[in-house]
Design a protein around this motif. Structure first.
Motif, PDB file in Angstrom:
ATOM      1  N   GLN A  26     -44.236  34.627 -18.845  1.00 23.31           N
ATOM      2  CA  GLN A  26     -43.033  35.266 -18.321  1.00 23.31           C
ATOM      3  C   GLN A  26     -43.378  36.167 -17.135  1.00 23.31           C
ATOM      4  O   GLN A  26     -42.646  36.195 -16.140  1.00 23.31           O
ATOM      5  CB  GLN A  26     -42.327  36.082 -19.409  1.00 23.31           C
ATOM      6  N   MET A  27     -44.514  36.860 -17.221  1.00 25.71           N
ATOM      7  CA  MET A  27     -44.935  37.709 -16.104  1.00 25.71           C
ATOM      8  C   MET A  27     -45.224  36.872 -14.852  1.00 25.71           C
ATOM      9  O   MET A  27     -44.831  37.253 -13.746  1.00 25.71           O
ATOM     10  CB  MET A  27     -46.153  38.542 -16.489  1.00 25.71           C
ATOM     11  N   PHE A  28     -45.905  35.736 -15.028  1.00 25.85           N
ATOM     12  CA  PHE A  28     -46.165  34.854 -13.880  1.00 25.85           C
ATOM     13  C   PHE A  28     -44.865  34.276 -13.334  1.00 25.85           C
ATOM     14  O   PHE A  28     -44.681  34.195 -12.112  1.00 25.85           O
ATOM     15  CB  PHE A  28     -47.123  33.720 -14.262  1.00 25.85           C
ATOM     16  N   ASP A  30     -41.859  35.567 -13.456  1.00 26.28           N
ATOM     17  CA  ASP A  30     -41.171  36.636 -12.718  1.00 26.28           C
ATOM     18  C   ASP A  30     -41.852  36.901 -11.375  1.00 26.28           C
ATOM     19  O   ASP A  30     -41.183  37.062 -10.357  1.00 26.28           O
ATOM     20  CB  ASP A  30     -41.148  37.928 -13.538  1.00 26.28           C
ATOM     21  N   PHE A  31     -43.166  36.923 -11.382  1.00 30.23           N
ATOM     22  CA  PHE A  31     -43.927  37.195 -10.167  1.00 30.23           C
ATOM     23  C   PHE A  31     -43.658  36.134  -9.091  1.00 30.23           C
ATOM     24  O   PHE A  31     -43.459  36.455  -7.927  1.00 30.23           O
ATOM     25  CB  PHE A  31     -45.420  37.257 -10.489  1.00 30.23           C
ATOM     26  N   PHE A  32     -43.653  34.863  -9.505  1.00 34.02           N
ATOM     27  CA  PHE A  32     -43.464  33.763  -8.555  1.00 34.02           C
ATOM     28  C   PHE A  32     -42.000  33.391  -8.346  1.00 34.02           C
ATOM     29  O   PHE A  32     -41.678  32.570  -7.486  1.00 34.02           O
ATOM     30  CB  PHE A  32     -44.243  32.523  -9.001  1.00 34.02           C
ATOM     31  N   GLY A  33     -41.092  33.962  -9.147  1.00 32.77           N
ATOM     32  CA  GLY A  33     -39.679  33.637  -9.011  1.00 32.77           C
ATOM     33  C   GLY A  33     -39.361  32.211  -9.409  1.00 32.77           C
ATOM     34  O   GLY A  33     -38.552  31.527  -8.773  1.00 32.77           O
ATOM     35  N   VAL A  34     -40.020  31.754 -10.488  1.00 36.66           N
ATOM     36  CA  VAL A  34     -39.815  30.392 -10.985  1.00 36.66           C
ATOM     37  C   VAL A  34     -39.429  30.453 -12.460  1.00 36.66           C
ATOM     38  O   VAL A  34     -39.522  31.507 -13.096  1.00 36.66           O
ATOM     39  CB  VAL A  34     -41.088  29.529 -10.807  1.00 36.66           C
ATOM     40  N   PHE A  65     -48.201  25.659 -18.419  1.00 39.89           N
ATOM     41  CA  PHE A  65     -48.654  25.199 -17.112  1.00 39.89           C
ATOM     42  C   PHE A  65     -47.647  25.550 -16.022  1.00 39.89           C
ATOM     43  O   PHE A  65     -46.449  25.342 -16.188  1.00 39.89           O
ATOM     44  CB  PHE A  65     -48.841  23.680 -17.116  1.00 39.89           C
ATOM     45  N   PHE A  66     -48.181  26.037 -14.908  1.00 41.92           N
ATOM     46  CA  PHE A  66     -47.393  26.254 -13.701  1.00 41.92           C
ATOM     47  C   PHE A  66     -47.922  25.299 -12.644  1.00 41.92           C
ATOM     48  O   PHE A  66     -49.116  25.341 -12.322  1.00 41.92           O
ATOM     49  CB  PHE A  66     -47.561  27.694 -13.173  1.00 41.92           C
ATOM     50  N   ASP A  67     -47.068  24.433 -12.126  1.00 40.70           N
ATOM     51  CA  ASP A  67     -47.457  23.550 -11.034  1.00 40.70           C
ATOM     52  C   ASP A  67     -47.182  24.288  -9.735  1.00 40.70           C
ATOM     53  O   ASP A  67     -46.037  24.567  -9.394  1.00 40.70           O
ATOM     54  CB  ASP A  67     -46.701  22.226 -11.112  1.00 40.70           C
ATOM     55  N   MET A  68     -48.248  24.597  -9.018  1.00 37.48           N
ATOM     56  CA  MET A  68     -48.168  25.429  -7.816  1.00 37.48           C
ATOM     57  C   MET A  68     -48.631  24.611  -6.608  1.00 37.48           C
ATOM     58  O   MET A  68     -49.707  24.851  -6.062  1.00 37.48           O
ATOM     59  CB  MET A  68     -49.037  26.675  -7.980  1.00 37.48           C
ATOM     60  N   SER A  70     -50.499  21.855  -4.910  1.00 39.13           N
ATOM     61  CA  SER A  70     -51.598  20.959  -5.268  1.00 39.13           C
ATOM     62  C   SER A  70     -52.481  21.526  -6.382  1.00 39.13           C
ATOM     63  O   SER A  70     -53.438  20.886  -6.795  1.00 39.13           O
ATOM     64  CB  SER A  70     -52.455  20.670  -4.037  1.00 39.13           C
ATOM     65  N   LEU A  71     -52.159  22.715  -6.860  1.00 44.66           N
ATOM     66  CA  LEU A  71     -52.972  23.380  -7.872  1.00 44.66           C
ATOM     67  C   LEU A  71     -52.120  23.725  -9.086  1.00 44.66           C
ATOM     68  O   LEU A  71     -50.970  24.141  -8.955  1.00 44.66           O
ATOM     69  CB  LEU A  71     -53.559  24.666  -7.284  1.00 44.66           C
ATOM     70  N   GLN A  72     -52.700  23.545 -10.254  1.00 44.60           N
ATOM     71  CA  GLN A  72     -52.004  23.876 -11.495  1.00 44.60           C
ATOM     72  C   GLN A  72     -52.646  25.113 -12.103  1.00 44.60           C
ATOM     73  O   GLN A  72     -53.875  25.234 -12.147  1.00 44.60           O
ATOM     74  CB  GLN A  72     -52.123  22.695 -12.462  1.00 44.60           C
ATOM     75  N   LEU A  73     -51.809  26.032 -12.553  1.00 45.74           N
ATOM     76  CA  LEU A  73     -52.264  27.226 -13.244  1.00 45.74           C
ATOM     77  C   LEU A  73     -52.036  26.994 -14.730  1.00 45.74           C
ATOM     78  O   LEU A  73     -50.913  26.712 -15.149  1.00 45.74           O
ATOM     79  CB  LEU A  73     -51.478  28.437 -12.750  1.00 45.74           C
ATOM     80  N   GLU A  74     -53.101  27.084 -15.525  1.00 44.17           N
ATOM     81  CA  GLU A  74     -53.024  26.842 -16.964  1.00 44.17           C
ATOM     82  C   GLU A  74     -53.285  28.149 -17.693  1.00 44.17           C
ATOM     83  O   GLU A  74     -54.322  28.776 -17.494  1.00 44.17           O
ATOM     84  CB  GLU A  74     -54.070  25.802 -17.381  1.00 44.17           C
ATOM     85  N   LEU A  75     -52.347  28.558 -18.538  1.00 43.08           N
ATOM     86  CA  LEU A  75     -52.526  29.724 -19.403  1.00 43.08           C
ATOM     87  C   LEU A  75     -52.897  29.215 -20.786  1.00 43.08           C
ATOM     88  O   LEU A  75     -52.246  28.312 -21.319  1.00 43.08           O
ATOM     89  CB  LEU A  75     -51.251  30.555 -19.450  1.00 43.08           C
ATOM     90  N   ILE A  76     -53.936  29.817 -21.379  1.00 44.74           N
ATOM     91  CA  ILE A  76     -54.511  29.324 -22.631  1.00 44.74           C
ATOM     92  C   ILE A  76     -54.602  30.467 -23.635  1.00 44.74           C
ATOM     93  O   ILE A  76     -55.334  31.436 -23.413  1.00 44.74           O
ATOM     94  CB  ILE A  76     -55.923  28.762 -22.396  1.00 44.74           C
ATOM     95  N   GLN A  77     -53.873  30.331 -24.732  1.00 45.55           N
ATOM     96  CA  GLN A  77     -53.955  31.300 -25.826  1.00 45.55           C
ATOM     97  C   GLN A  77     -54.662  30.610 -26.990  1.00 45.55           C
ATOM     98  O   GLN A  77     -54.084  29.762 -27.654  1.00 45.55           O
ATOM     99  CB  GLN A  77     -52.562  31.739 -26.254  1.00 45.55           C
ATOM    100  N   PRO A  78     -55.927  30.945 -27.249  1.00 43.53           N
ATOM    101  CA  PRO A  78     -56.671  30.252 -28.303  1.00 43.53           C
ATOM    102  C   PRO A  78     -56.262  30.673 -29.705  1.00 43.53           C
ATOM    103  O   PRO A  78     -55.805  31.797 -29.910  1.00 43.53           O
ATOM    104  CB  PRO A  78     -58.120  30.657 -28.038  1.00 43.53           C
ATOM    105  N   ASP A  79     -56.436  29.742 -30.642  1.00 41.21           N
ATOM    106  CA  ASP A  79     -56.275  30.111 -32.049  1.00 41.21           C
ATOM    107  C   ASP A  79     -57.574  30.762 -32.516  1.00 41.21           C
ATOM    108  O   ASP A  79     -58.447  31.079 -31.702  1.00 41.21           O
ATOM    109  CB  ASP A  79     -55.853  28.900 -32.895  1.00 41.21           C
ATOM    110  N   GLU A  80     -57.723  30.948 -33.818  1.00 46.00           N
ATOM    111  CA  GLU A  80     -58.876  31.677 -34.358  1.00 46.00           C
ATOM    112  C   GLU A  80     -60.112  30.806 -34.565  1.00 46.00           C
ATOM    113  O   GLU A  80     -61.198  31.321 -34.839  1.00 46.00           O
ATOM    114  CB  GLU A  80     -58.494  32.348 -35.691  1.00 46.00           C
TER     115      GLU A  80
END
Length: 150
Positions: A26-28, A30-34, A65-68, A70-80
């Motif tokens: 959500q922060m990303f 809001d930051f990118f307006g997407v 995933f954010f498609d930006m 030619s580059l993709q931004l991947e956010l990863i929240q790992p399990d335990e």
């Protein structure tokens, strides 16, 4: 100059380890307006066939995933469960985990990098392909992810 080990120099993705994928995406957004992308869990162990440091693991992660361009931004929240993602979060906290390159011949590229003292840390399958994380942090200061898309 020596031959390019991956036969590409195009970075396709930057992966960031986060504690809360919903909050951070959500922060990303809001930051990118997407629009905020929908987060989802990686496949279970039986389908993903995930191996971490040579052993099978039930590790999963919640991804967004954010498609930006030619580059993709991947956010990863790992399990335990044990994984390169969990290890990174536990040892370093949130931050850039890897840069990814799309390759052909994933298993051959793994061998090339391993022969250069850049060991395989984690690998797995996903719908439409497979991935491998290589520990290139000693030489390149970041983990490389190799992505092979069918």
């Amino acid at each position: 100059m020596s031959k390019n080990m991956l036969n590409t120099n195009v970075i396709t993705q930057i992966g960031i380890i986060v504690k809360d994928v919903e909050k951070t995406s959500q922060m990303f957004a809001d930051f990118f307006g997407v629009d905020k992308p929908e987060a989802f869990w990686t496949d279970a162990a039986d389908k993903a066939q995930t191996e971490y440091k040579g052993s099978s693991t039930k590790a999963r992660a919640r991804l967004a995933f954010f498609d930006m361009g030619s580059l993709q931004l991947e956010l990863i929240q790992p399990d335990e469960n044990p994984s390169t993602w969990r290890e990174f979060l536990d040892e370093k906290g949130e931050g850039v985990h890897h840069i990814a390159f799309e390759v052909k011949g994933l298993f051959e590229k793994i061998k090339v990098l391993e022969n250069q003292n850049m060991p395989l840390v984690q690998k797995g399958e996903f719908d439409g392909g497979r991935y491998a994380y290589m520990d290139t942090s000693h030489n390149l200061k970041v983990i490389l992810e190799l992505l092979e898309i069918d």
